[in-house]
Motif scaffolding. Structure first.
Motif, PDB file in Angstrom:
ATOM      1  N   UNK A 239       2.342  11.211  -2.314  1.00 53.47           N
ATOM      2  CA  UNK A 239       1.370  10.567  -1.438  1.00 53.47           C
ATOM      3  C   UNK A 239       1.951  10.416  -0.034  1.00 53.47           C
ATOM      4  N   UNK A 240       1.055  10.307   0.945  1.00 50.56           N
ATOM      5  CA  UNK A 240       1.517  10.206   2.332  1.00 50.56           C
ATOM      6  C   UNK A 240       0.415   9.599   3.207  1.00 50.56           C
ATOM      7  N   UNK A 241      -0.043   8.381   2.881  1.00 48.15           N
ATOM      8  CA  UNK A 241      -1.081   7.781   3.719  1.00 48.15           C
ATOM      9  C   UNK A 241      -0.518   7.308   5.049  1.00 48.15           C
ATOM     10  N   UNK A 242      -1.247   7.573   6.122  1.00 44.99           N
ATOM     11  CA  UNK A 242      -0.817   7.130   7.444  1.00 44.99           C
ATOM     12  C   UNK A 242      -1.836   6.222   8.112  1.00 44.99           C
ATOM     13  N   UNK A 243      -2.926   5.950   7.398  1.00 45.74           N
ATOM     14  CA  UNK A 243      -3.931   4.999   7.882  1.00 45.74           C
ATOM     15  C   UNK A 243      -4.429   4.193   6.689  1.00 45.74           C
ATOM     16  N   UNK A 244      -5.081   3.083   6.980  1.00 52.26           N
ATOM     17  CA  UNK A 244      -5.670   2.275   5.908  1.00 52.26           C
ATOM     18  C   UNK A 244      -6.737   3.076   5.180  1.00 52.26           C
TER      19      UNK A 244
ATOM     20  N   UNK B 213      -7.018   6.275   4.951  1.00 51.20           N
ATOM     21  CA  UNK B 213      -6.363   7.331   4.185  1.00 51.20           C
ATOM     22  C   UNK B 213      -5.769   6.808   2.898  1.00 51.20           C
ATOM     23  N   UNK B 214      -5.191   5.606   2.937  1.00 52.41           N
ATOM     24  CA  UNK B 214      -4.621   5.010   1.737  1.00 52.41           C
ATOM     25  C   UNK B 214      -5.697   4.708   0.712  1.00 52.41           C
ATOM     26  N   UNK B 215      -6.813   4.149   1.162  1.00 51.99           N
ATOM     27  CA  UNK B 215      -7.905   3.828   0.232  1.00 51.99           C
ATOM     28  C   UNK B 215      -8.444   5.097  -0.427  1.00 51.99           C
ATOM     29  N   UNK B 216      -8.542   6.170   0.345  1.00 52.34           N
ATOM     30  CA  UNK B 216      -9.025   7.440  -0.206  1.00 52.34           C
ATOM     31  C   UNK B 216      -8.032   8.015  -1.203  1.00 52.34           C
TER      32      UNK B 216
ATOM     33  N   UNK C 146     -11.987  -3.069  -9.443  1.00 52.07           N
ATOM     34  CA  UNK C 146     -12.518  -4.129  -8.585  1.00 52.07           C
ATOM     35  C   UNK C 146     -11.599  -4.420  -7.409  1.00 52.07           C
ATOM     36  N   UNK C 147     -10.273  -4.334  -7.619  1.00 53.61           N
ATOM     37  CA  UNK C 147      -9.367  -4.622  -6.508  1.00 53.61           C
ATOM     38  C   UNK C 147      -9.517  -3.609  -5.382  1.00 53.61           C
ATOM     39  N   UNK C 148      -9.809  -2.362  -5.713  1.00 55.19           N
ATOM     40  CA  UNK C 148      -9.982  -1.352  -4.678  1.00 55.19           C
ATOM     41  C   UNK C 148     -11.295  -1.567  -3.923  1.00 55.19           C
ATOM     42  N   UNK C 149     -12.335  -1.938  -4.648  1.00 54.80           N
ATOM     43  CA  UNK C 149     -13.609  -2.280  -4.004  1.00 54.80           C
ATOM     44  C   UNK C 149     -13.408  -3.465  -3.054  1.00 54.80           C
ATOM     45  N   UNK C 150     -12.657  -4.466  -3.509  1.00 51.70           N
ATOM     46  CA  UNK C 150     -12.395  -5.650  -2.682  1.00 51.70           C
ATOM     47  C   UNK C 150     -11.553  -5.304  -1.459  1.00 51.70           C
TER      48      UNK C 150
ATOM     49  N   UNK D  17       3.262  -2.848   4.399  1.00 51.74           N
ATOM     50  CA  UNK D  17       3.610  -1.453   4.114  1.00 51.74           C
ATOM     51  C   UNK D  17       3.120  -0.944   2.760  1.00 51.74           C
ATOM     52  N   UNK D  18       2.783  -1.827   1.823  1.00 51.56           N
ATOM     53  CA  UNK D  18       2.335  -1.363   0.507  1.00 51.56           C
ATOM     54  C   UNK D  18       0.873  -0.976   0.545  1.00 51.56           C
ATOM     55  N   UNK D  19       0.521   0.094  -0.138  1.00 49.57           N
ATOM     56  CA  UNK D  19      -0.887   0.496  -0.258  1.00 49.57           C
ATOM     57  C   UNK D  19      -1.249   0.467  -1.735  1.00 49.57           C
ATOM     58  N   UNK D  20      -1.943  -0.583  -2.104  1.00 46.22           N
ATOM     59  CA  UNK D  20      -2.318  -0.829  -3.485  1.00 46.22           C
ATOM     60  C   UNK D  20      -3.098  -2.128  -3.530  1.00 46.22           C
ATOM     61  N   UNK D  21      -3.011  -2.875  -4.633  1.00 46.14           N
ATOM     62  CA  UNK D  21      -3.749  -4.133  -4.741  1.00 46.14           C
ATOM     63  C   UNK D  21      -3.431  -5.150  -3.643  1.00 46.14           C
ATOM     64  N   UNK D  22      -2.233  -5.065  -3.041  1.00 50.19           N
ATOM     65  CA  UNK D  22      -1.891  -5.987  -1.956  1.00 50.19           C
ATOM     66  C   UNK D  22      -2.806  -5.814  -0.750  1.00 50.19           C
ATOM     67  N   UNK D  23      -3.509  -4.679  -0.655  1.00 49.48           N
ATOM     68  CA  UNK D  23      -4.425  -4.461   0.461  1.00 49.48           C
ATOM     69  C   UNK D  23      -5.588  -5.454   0.464  1.00 49.48           C
ATOM     70  N   UNK D  24      -5.870  -6.051  -0.686  1.00 46.04           N
ATOM     71  CA  UNK D  24      -6.952  -7.050  -0.744  1.00 46.04           C
ATOM     72  C   UNK D  24      -6.584  -8.267   0.087  1.00 46.04           C
ATOM     73  N   UNK D  25      -5.362  -8.736  -0.067  1.00 49.07           N
ATOM     74  CA  UNK D  25      -4.911  -9.943   0.623  1.00 49.07           C
ATOM     75  C   UNK D  25      -4.360  -9.667   2.017  1.00 49.07           C
ATOM     76  N   UNK D  26      -3.982  -8.446   2.274  1.00 50.28           N
ATOM     77  CA  UNK D  26      -3.213  -8.138   3.482  1.00 50.28           C
ATOM     78  C   UNK D  26      -3.870  -8.600   4.782  1.00 50.28           C
ATOM     79  N   UNK D  27      -5.171  -8.369   5.016  1.00 49.24           N
ATOM     80  CA  UNK D  27      -5.728  -8.797   6.297  1.00 49.24           C
ATOM     81  C   UNK D  27      -5.568 -10.295   6.553  1.00 49.24           C
ATOM     82  N   UNK D  28      -5.857 -11.110   5.549  1.00 50.26           N
ATOM     83  CA  UNK D  28      -5.765 -12.559   5.724  1.00 50.26           C
ATOM     84  C   UNK D  28      -4.319 -13.020   5.826  1.00 50.26           C
ATOM     85  N   UNK D  29      -3.451 -12.487   4.953  1.00 50.07           N
ATOM     86  CA  UNK D  29      -2.049 -12.896   4.954  1.00 50.07           C
ATOM     87  C   UNK D  29      -1.385 -12.539   6.281  1.00 50.07           C
ATOM     88  N   UNK D  30      -1.562 -11.302   6.728  1.00 49.95           N
ATOM     89  CA  UNK D  30      -0.910 -10.864   7.962  1.00 49.95           C
ATOM     90  C   UNK D  30      -1.498 -11.545   9.185  1.00 49.95           C
TER      91      UNK D  30
END
Length: 243
Positions: free
Chosen positions: A84-89, A91-94, A110-114, A217-230
């Motif tokens: 894998x080699x995502x360079x954008x959000x 791209x990572x979701x795709x 559900x986590x990916x939808x969220x 930097x992680x692309x996975x379930x942490x993407x759900x929380x990332x906007x609010x946390x960061x």
């Protein structure tokens, strides 16, 4: 499918979506907490004999997380790999959706939808902040062009002052970092573990945001929380006194 993951964020994604598929992971795969699968060493220097012994149908790797020679050695041994080699959000979701479908997920978890929803609902207008983003020290290494973490920060309203650099991870001197005249220094806790007493003192008088490296930097379930946390961490910088 028997899957060995050498990428912590993908380990979390597979474990939560298709837990029976994961048969091996690295020592650095810390999520989900309590994950019980055989360990195969580090991401940079995995024990390839242990990987092969697990008889994987697929080994998951990442261009930045893992070494090309390990991927080549697995392929030479007849082990299928997915790099894998995502360079954008986006791209990572795709990539995540495609990977999970390939592994047998009947639909998007559900986590990916969220996660899609969380990143789609960000405010459009944000006051611009000029930032430098060190990811290592001794020597200093900064976030440069064309990176997943850079896109995360861009979408949260930051202008990475090294985004137009020729290198993806340039090695500027400390004087050069300061000389870019940032209004914010972003200090993640991985790969280098910057902390309140290790990092801000190098930038006296400048606001320094200590942020979660996992959410940056992680692309996975942490993407759900990332906007609010960061966003919360970027809004609460610390500052080392000048002089």
């Amino acid at each position: 499918m028997r899957v060995v993951s050498l990428v912590p964020s993908l380990t979390e994604a597979v474990a939560l979506t298709l837990p029976g598929a994961l048969v091996g992971a690295t020592d650095w795969c810390t999520h989900p907490v309590g994950l019980e699968v055989p360990r195969v060493g580090g991401s940079k220097y995995p024990d390839l004999n242990r990987v092969r012994a697990l008889r994987p149908d697929l080994v998951l790797l990442n261009v930045e997380e893992n070494r090309r020679e390990d991927a080549d050695a697995l392929v030479a041994a007849g082990v299928p790999v997915r790099v894998t080699y995502p360079r954008t959000v986006d791209g990572a979701l795709t990539e995540l959706a495609e990977l999970l479908t390939e592994l047998g997920s009947p639909g998007e978890p559900e986590w990916l939808v969220s996660a899609r929803r969380a990143w789609a609902e960000l405010p459009e207008e944000r006051p611009p902040r000029r930032a430098v983003v060190p990811v290592w020290r001794r020597p200093w290494v900064a976030l440069g062009r064309d990176t997943f973490a850079g896109d995360v920060l861009r979408r949260l309203g930051l202008t990475n002052l090294y985004a137009d650099h020729a290198e993806r991870y340039p090695r500027p001197s400390l004087d050069e970092l300061r000389g870019r005249d940032p209004t914010l220094v972003v200090l993640p806790d991985e790969p280098y573990r910057f902390a309140v007493d290790d990092g801000p003192e190098a930038f006296p008088g400048l606001p320094c945001a200590l942020v979660s490296g996992r959410h940056l930097t992680w692309y996975g379930p942490s993407l759900v929380e990332a906007p609010a946390v960061l966003a919360a961490q970027l809004a609460a910088p610390v500052s080392h006194p000048a002089g």
